[in-house]
Design a protein around this motif. Structure first.
Motif, PDB file in Angstrom:
ATOM      1  N   GLY A  37       0.724  -1.197  -0.180  1.00 56.44           N
ATOM      2  CA  GLY A  37      -0.102   0.111   0.084  1.00 56.44           C
ATOM      3  C   GLY A  37       0.859   1.230   0.059  1.00 56.44           C
ATOM      4  O   GLY A  37       1.921   1.234  -0.420  1.00 56.44           O
ATOM      5  N   GLN A  38       0.456   2.319   0.462  1.00 54.23           N
ATOM      6  CA  GLN A  38       0.639   3.684   0.780  1.00 54.23           C
ATOM      7  C   GLN A  38       0.987   4.384  -0.395  1.00 54.23           C
ATOM      8  O   GLN A  38       0.667   5.731  -0.379  1.00 54.23           O
ATOM      9  CB  GLN A  38       2.470   3.502   1.338  1.00 54.23           C
ATOM     10  N   VAL A  39       1.241   3.884  -1.579  1.00 52.22           N
ATOM     11  CA  VAL A  39       1.057   4.647  -2.983  1.00 52.22           C
ATOM     12  C   VAL A  39      -0.140   5.499  -3.166  1.00 52.22           C
ATOM     13  O   VAL A  39      -0.144   6.249  -3.818  1.00 52.22           O
ATOM     14  CB  VAL A  39       1.864   3.961  -4.120  1.00 52.22           C
ATOM     15  N   GLY A  40      -1.180   5.119  -2.521  1.00 53.80           N
ATOM     16  CA  GLY A  40      -2.636   5.563  -3.051  1.00 53.80           C
ATOM     17  C   GLY A  40      -2.795   6.632  -1.963  1.00 53.80           C
ATOM     18  O   GLY A  40      -3.929   7.570  -2.195  1.00 53.80           O
ATOM     19  N   GLU A  41      -1.847   6.939  -1.011  1.00 52.91           N
ATOM     20  CA  GLU A  41      -2.304   8.097   0.119  1.00 52.91           C
ATOM     21  C   GLU A  41      -1.866   9.165  -0.494  1.00 52.91           C
ATOM     22  O   GLU A  41      -0.943   9.597  -1.468  1.00 52.91           O
ATOM     23  CB  GLU A  41      -1.349   7.732   1.203  1.00 52.91           C
ATOM     24  N   ALA A  42      -2.539  10.367  -0.136  1.00 51.80           N
ATOM     25  CA  ALA A  42      -2.275  11.753  -0.464  1.00 51.80           C
ATOM     26  C   ALA A  42      -0.847  12.364  -0.271  1.00 51.80           C
ATOM     27  O   ALA A  42      -0.132  12.882  -1.268  1.00 51.80           O
ATOM     28  CB  ALA A  42      -3.234  12.854   0.097  1.00 51.80           C
ATOM     29  N   TRP A  43      -0.461  11.944   0.868  1.00 54.26           N
ATOM     30  CA  TRP A  43       1.032  12.214   1.255  1.00 54.26           C
ATOM     31  C   TRP A  43       2.022  11.833   0.422  1.00 54.26           C
ATOM     32  O   TRP A  43       3.069  12.388  -0.149  1.00 54.26           O
ATOM     33  CB  TRP A  43       1.192  11.917   2.721  1.00 54.26           C
ATOM     34  N   PHE A  44       1.611  10.528  -0.398  1.00 55.14           N
ATOM     35  CA  PHE A  44       2.667   9.799  -1.421  1.00 55.14           C
ATOM     36  C   PHE A  44       2.640  10.724  -2.431  1.00 55.14           C
ATOM     37  O   PHE A  44       3.766  10.721  -3.090  1.00 55.14           O
ATOM     38  CB  PHE A  44       2.369   8.357  -1.549  1.00 55.14           C
ATOM     39  N   ALA A  45       1.340  10.904  -2.904  1.00 61.54           N
ATOM     40  CA  ALA A  45       1.388  11.847  -4.184  1.00 61.54           C
ATOM     41  C   ALA A  45       1.941  12.902  -4.233  1.00 61.54           C
ATOM     42  O   ALA A  45       2.395  13.505  -5.218  1.00 61.54           O
ATOM     43  CB  ALA A  45      -0.190  11.975  -4.468  1.00 61.54           C
ATOM     44  N   GLU A  46       1.870  13.534  -3.052  1.00 67.86           N
ATOM     45  CA  GLU A  46       2.916  14.874  -2.828  1.00 67.86           C
ATOM     46  C   GLU A  46       4.263  14.529  -3.251  1.00 67.86           C
ATOM     47  O   GLU A  46       4.887  15.342  -3.990  1.00 67.86           O
ATOM     48  CB  GLU A  46       2.456  15.492  -1.673  1.00 67.86           C
ATOM     49  N   MET A  47       4.873  13.419  -2.807  1.00 66.46           N
ATOM     50  CA  MET A  47       6.363  13.193  -3.271  1.00 66.46           C
ATOM     51  C   MET A  47       6.282  12.860  -4.699  1.00 66.46           C
ATOM     52  O   MET A  47       7.210  13.232  -5.482  1.00 66.46           O
ATOM     53  CB  MET A  47       6.796  11.913  -2.334  1.00 66.46           C
ATOM     54  N   ASN A  48       5.482  11.900  -5.132  1.00 61.34           N
ATOM     55  CA  ASN A  48       5.405  11.400  -6.497  1.00 61.34           C
ATOM     56  C   ASN A  48       4.037  11.398  -7.167  1.00 61.34           C
ATOM     57  O   ASN A  48       3.291  10.301  -6.723  1.00 61.34           O
ATOM     58  CB  ASN A  48       6.198   9.862  -6.655  1.00 61.34           C
ATOM     59  N   PRO A  49       3.835  12.315  -7.955  1.00 61.77           N
ATOM     60  CA  PRO A  49       2.354  12.271  -8.640  1.00 61.77           C
ATOM     61  C   PRO A  49       2.017  11.095  -9.373  1.00 61.77           C
ATOM     62  O   PRO A  49       0.775  10.929  -9.627  1.00 61.77           O
ATOM     63  CB  PRO A  49       2.356  13.511  -9.254  1.00 61.77           C
ATOM     64  N   ASN A  50       3.065  10.273  -9.813  1.00 54.72           N
ATOM     65  CA  ASN A  50       2.909   9.128 -10.561  1.00 54.72           C
ATOM     66  C   ASN A  50       2.270   8.134  -9.836  1.00 54.72           C
ATOM     67  O   ASN A  50       1.923   6.939 -10.098  1.00 54.72           O
ATOM     68  CB  ASN A  50       3.935   8.653 -11.184  1.00 54.72           C
ATOM     69  N   ARG A  51       2.445   8.373  -8.480  1.00 51.46           N
ATOM     70  CA  ARG A  51       2.294   7.055  -7.233  1.00 51.46           C
ATOM     71  C   ARG A  51       2.811   5.909  -7.502  1.00 51.46           C
ATOM     72  O   ARG A  51       2.214   4.649  -7.472  1.00 51.46           O
ATOM     73  CB  ARG A  51       0.643   6.877  -7.317  1.00 51.46           C
ATOM     74  N   LEU A  52       4.109   5.948  -7.888  1.00 50.06           N
ATOM     75  CA  LEU A  52       4.760   4.787  -8.375  1.00 50.06           C
ATOM     76  C   LEU A  52       6.149   4.729  -7.479  1.00 50.06           C
ATOM     77  O   LEU A  52       6.595   5.843  -6.673  1.00 50.06           O
ATOM     78  CB  LEU A  52       5.597   4.693  -9.845  1.00 50.06           C
ATOM     79  N   VAL A  53       6.770   3.608  -7.147  1.00 52.03           N
ATOM     80  CA  VAL A  53       7.908   3.304  -6.572  1.00 52.03           C
ATOM     81  C   VAL A  53       9.259   3.006  -7.566  1.00 52.03           C
ATOM     82  O   VAL A  53       8.685   2.417  -8.724  1.00 52.03           O
ATOM     83  CB  VAL A  53       7.684   2.198  -5.244  1.00 52.03           C
ATOM     84  N   PRO A  54      10.255   3.303  -7.189  1.00 49.22           N
ATOM     85  CA  PRO A  54      10.672   3.786  -5.966  1.00 49.22           C
ATOM     86  C   PRO A  54      10.629   5.288  -5.884  1.00 49.22           C
ATOM     87  O   PRO A  54      10.571   6.173  -6.736  1.00 49.22           O
ATOM     88  CB  PRO A  54      12.272   3.208  -5.872  1.00 49.22           C
ATOM     89  N   VAL A  55      10.737   6.068  -4.516  1.00 49.55           N
ATOM     90  CA  VAL A  55      10.750   7.487  -4.275  1.00 49.55           C
ATOM     91  C   VAL A  55      11.997   7.524  -3.108  1.00 49.55           C
ATOM     92  O   VAL A  55      11.999   6.503  -2.210  1.00 49.55           O
ATOM     93  CB  VAL A  55       9.606   7.950  -3.767  1.00 49.55           C
ATOM     94  N   ILE A  56      12.684   8.510  -2.946  1.00 45.09           N
ATOM     95  CA  ILE A  56      13.717   8.735  -1.923  1.00 45.09           C
ATOM     96  C   ILE A  56      13.377  10.164  -1.479  1.00 45.09           C
ATOM     97  O   ILE A  56      13.164  11.182  -1.895  1.00 45.09           O
ATOM     98  CB  ILE A  56      15.170   8.569  -2.428  1.00 45.09           C
ATOM     99  N   ASP A  57      13.792  10.160  -0.208  1.00 42.37           N
ATOM    100  CA  ASP A  57      13.907  11.557   0.362  1.00 42.37           C
ATOM    101  C   ASP A  57      15.280  11.656   1.031  1.00 42.37           C
ATOM    102  O   ASP A  57      15.415  11.019   2.011  1.00 42.37           O
ATOM    103  CB  ASP A  57      12.812  11.696   1.560  1.00 42.37           C
TER     104      ASP A  57
END
Length: 207
Positions: A37-57
């Protein structure tokens, strides 16, 4: 601290985790995507609007797209030749990284989905699988020729250029497909298997 989101069985996430381990980076890995999960959350879309992984901070610097992340980590933290400093070598590295994604992995995707991800009882697309296998075999012959007189993609040293293709070659060997005898490719693959980070992050069961 560096934070990495993504499920460990994703080939694109594996690129990033393998790179981070090769560079001996401290990081927090958060499984995300598919069953996590997690990729559907609004906070994740703020990091990656594509809602895909990977993402780094990385201390406030957010980045997505696996090859871009590998390139960033290598430039930011790489040493001992892992990230070339010469502009031409840098371009060559990016060439092979992009080729891995847009030629080899693109050809392998219908094979992987047909043989691994097709739900039980559902008919896979045999024609797409056969076409993908033929395209992969052609790509691996090209890669074998590149490795004929060198230990790694860019020469005698392991670099970021080997990361995306290294992930793909493991997946190819883990699939139940016909494989040609390509001695230079096999020698390179053996060298990758000697790397602890490769075994830990890439050589996982296909799911």
């Amino acid at each position: 601290m560096l934070k990495i989101w993504g499920r460990p069985n994703s080939i694109n996430v594996q690129k990033v985790l393998w790179t981070a381990d090769e560079l001996a980076l401290a990081y927090d890995h958060v499984p995300a995507g598919r069953e996590h999960g997690q990729v559907g959350e609004a906070w994740f879309a703020e990091m990656n609007p594509n809602r895909l992984v990977p993402v780094i901070d990385d201390d406030g610097f957010v980045l997505w797209e696996s090859n871009a992340i590998v390139d960033y980590l290598a430039r930011q933290y790489g040493k001992d030749g892992f990230c070339p400093t010469d502009a031409r070598q840098q371009a060559s590295a990016r060439q092979w990284m992009d080729w891995a994604t847009f030629t080899l992995v693109a050809a392998m995707t219908p094979v992987f989905w047909g043989l691994v991800r097709t739900p039980p009882g559902q008919q896979s697309d045999a024609a797409a699988i056969e076409k993908g296998i033929a395209a992969c075999q052609a790509a691996f012959r090209l890669l074998d020729a590149q490795l004929k007189e060198r230990a790694y993609l860019l020469g005698d040293s392991f670099t970021l250029a080997d990361i995306p293709l290294g992930c793909a070659v493991y997946r190819w060997h883990a699939l139940e497909v016909p494989r040609e005898e390509l001695p230079h490719l096999e020698a390179w693959y053996a060298r990758l298997r000697d790397r602890p980070a490769y075994r830990a992050r890439v050589m996982l069961p296909l799911t």
